[in-house]
Design a protein around this motif. Structure first.
Motif, PDB file in Angstrom:
ATOM      1  N   ASN A 123       1.018  -1.302   0.086  1.00  0.00           N
ATOM      2  CA  ASN A 123       0.009   0.088  -0.012  1.00  0.00           C
ATOM      3  C   ASN A 123       1.108   1.370   0.047  1.00  0.00           C
ATOM      4  O   ASN A 123       2.073   1.258   0.791  1.00  0.00           O
ATOM      5  CB  ASN A 123      -0.800   0.084   1.267  1.00  0.00           C
TER       6      ASN A 123
ATOM      7  N   GLY B 275      -1.225   1.992   6.952  1.00  0.00           N
ATOM      8  CA  GLY B 275      -2.318   1.162   7.107  1.00  0.00           C
ATOM      9  C   GLY B 275      -3.083   1.846   8.023  1.00  0.00           C
ATOM     10  O   GLY B 275      -2.805   2.451   8.742  1.00  0.00           O
TER      11      GLY B 275
ATOM     12  N   PRO C 101      -6.006  -0.105  10.338  1.00  0.00           N
ATOM     13  CA  PRO C 101      -5.547   0.584  11.754  1.00  0.00           C
ATOM     14  C   PRO C 101      -4.300   0.641  12.054  1.00  0.00           C
ATOM     15  O   PRO C 101      -4.021   1.254  13.096  1.00  0.00           O
ATOM     16  CB  PRO C 101      -6.317  -0.148  12.702  1.00  0.00           C
ATOM     17  N   GLU C 102      -3.442   0.251  11.301  1.00  0.00           N
ATOM     18  CA  GLU C 102      -2.031  -0.172  11.783  1.00  0.00           C
ATOM     19  C   GLU C 102      -1.504   1.431  11.819  1.00  0.00           C
ATOM     20  O   GLU C 102      -0.373   1.570  12.930  1.00  0.00           O
ATOM     21  CB  GLU C 102      -1.176  -0.690  10.619  1.00  0.00           C
TER      22      GLU C 102
HETATM   23  N1  GLY Z   1      -4.908  -2.601   7.206  1.00  0.00           N
HETATM   24  C1  GLY Z   1      -5.315  -2.849   5.875  1.00  0.00           C
HETATM   25  C2  GLY Z   1      -5.016  -1.647   5.014  1.00  0.00           C
HETATM   26  O1  GLY Z   1      -4.648  -0.538   5.506  1.00  0.00           O
HETATM   27  O2  GLY Z   1      -5.321  -1.627   3.853  1.00  0.00           O
END
Ligand code: GLY
Length: 443
Positions: free
Chosen positions: A293, A297, A299-300
């Protein structure tokens, strides 16, 4: 310094809070399609517009003399918002479209990994002809994942053994993607990766890559990792920056995949990747890259940004100017657990917008941090939308304590049509994951 945050979710609320924590004087502006009360409260001015409305966002940035923009979601990056803002003289944390393609096109991503021999790639092929896709699926020696090439808001990926029953289902879905033009109407058929998923995110200044603590997200809607996939119901990280099933060697391997990808992107496009690069990996018998991505992220982001001790504005300066490796990037050596409150039916058939009550003071008293997500504040009341509503993060010495803080805090968010997963970060779920992985690896 005038900084613009683009996006109205909990990820962007966490970005805004991290910017405001900076010892540098940040005058915050925001652009979002919803009315996130947390971000609004921190902002001098807010543009209410679609994040992909490049003209409106750029005009807003110019009107307010924005010096730096931090772009949260992938959709504006894939639409070329960083290119527009950079052309208007606004520095951006978020890559230009040419390199954001690592997320915008799953075909571009797999081809790049194959061409530059980046480890962790999966067996794959891409099709825009349903008959050829079906022949490939029939000839494939194992289960497959069917993925639209372009963005689908997290709803496009279907895997045999999960959302798809068998090969026939996989062929039918590949046909549907192609014929209905889902995600651009091209489809990637990939080998199904089994194991435990984990996330490694990195700050990237075009050349150097600085890793953040590993995080595990929980995509399934219900307790025990059951039900349909969602954007993510919650996540946890450990004080050592690893995960219960992740060794330092595993983490280093994942970061090396990210580092090699940044180099390959520069080589392939002539553009430098400046922003956050997110790698979603699967640890099974080996470690495989599930997807990249081109942003934090969600919730990261709430785990790592809550733990970030260094000056985020300084890190952003390193990303846009280069020299990131000389900046101070430090995360608190603590565990974190993030849990999301979501509308019932989120991900398939969400409940209609409804009022919820959020006792911010009580959440603070529990020692948790609150991030508003896809909600709207109207006349002082908070209303849900179709997506995730509010996230809480507990931070503590141990995962067990961080989980308890998050769980107690989430009880102070009330509404008839909302729910959360109480099992995220709990020992029982983690043990079940460890056992599954041990069986898969034959240990
Ligand atoms: N946690 C998945 C995303 O951010 O796409």
């Amino acid at each position: 310094m005038k900084v613009l945050v683009v996006g109205g979710g909990a990820r962007e609320h966490a970005i805004a809070e991290a910017l405001k924590r900076s010892p540098q004087q940040v005058e915050l502006y925001s652009a979002m399609s919803n009315a996130n009360p947390g971000i609004k409260r921190l902002s001098v001015a807010t543009l209410r517009a679609k994040e992909t409305d490049l003209e409106a966002v750029t005009e807003f940035a110019l009107k307010h003399g924005i010096e730096l923009a931090v772009i949260g979601p992938e959709a504006p990056l894939c639409a070329g918002l960083a290119d527009e803002l950079l052309a208007a003289g606004v520095a951006c944390v978020g890559p230009r479209r040419a390199v954001a393609m690592v997320e915008c096109s799953k075909e571009f991503c797999r081809n790049l990994m194959a061409k530059y021999r980046i480890p962790g790639n999966l067996a794959y092929a891409t099709f825009d002809d349903a008959k050829e896709a079906a022949e490939y699926i029939d000839s494939f020696p194992g289960d497959v994942a069917v993925k639209p090439v372009g963005l689908t808001g997290g709803k496009g990926v279907k895997v045999v053994g999960e959302q798809l029953r068998d090969r026939e289902d996989a062929k039918a879905y590949a046909r549907e993607v192609i014929e209905r033009g889902i995600g651009g109407g091209r489809v990637v058929i990939e080998e199904r990766a089994l194991g435990e998923e984990f996330t490694v995110q990195a700050f990237v200044d075009g050349r150097s890559v600085v890793g953040m603590p590993a995080v595990q997200d929980h995509k399934r809607a219900f307790e025990g990792d059951r039900g349909h996939n969602t954007g993510g119901m919650g996540s946890y990280s450990q004080k050592d920056g690893l995960l219960p099933f992740l060794t330092q060697d595993d983490y280093d391997f994942a970061l090396e995949v990210i580092r090699k990808t940044v180099g390959a992107l520069r080589e392939e496009t002539g553009e430098e990747y400046r922003g956050v690069l997110y790698g979603q990996f699967m640890k099974g018998r080996e470690i495989k890259l599930i997807e990249f991505n081109c942003r934090f992220g969600d919730p990261e982001a709430m785990n790592v940004l809550t733990l970030l001790e260094s000056d985020f504005v300084e890190i952003c300066a390193g990303i846009v100017e280069g020299g990131l490796s000389r900046r101070h990037v430090n995360f608190a050596k603590l565990a974190s657990v993030c849990k999301y409150v979501v509308p019932k039916g989120y991900g398939i058939n969400p409940a209609p917008p409804a009022r919820i009550s959020v006792d911010e003071e009580a959440i603070r008293r529990e020692g948790a941090v609150l991030y508003y997500a896809a909600v709207n504040e109207e006349n002082g009341e908070i209303y849900t939308t179709t997506s995730r509503s509010v996230a809480v993060v507990g931070v503590a010495e141990s995962l067990a304590e961080a989980e308890k803080i998050a769980e107690r805090a989430i009880g102070h968010i009330r509404g008839e049509h909302i729910y959360h997963r109480s099992d995220i970060g709990k020992r029982k779920l983690i043990e079940a994951k460890l056992e599954r992985l041990r069986r898969l690896r034959g240990e």
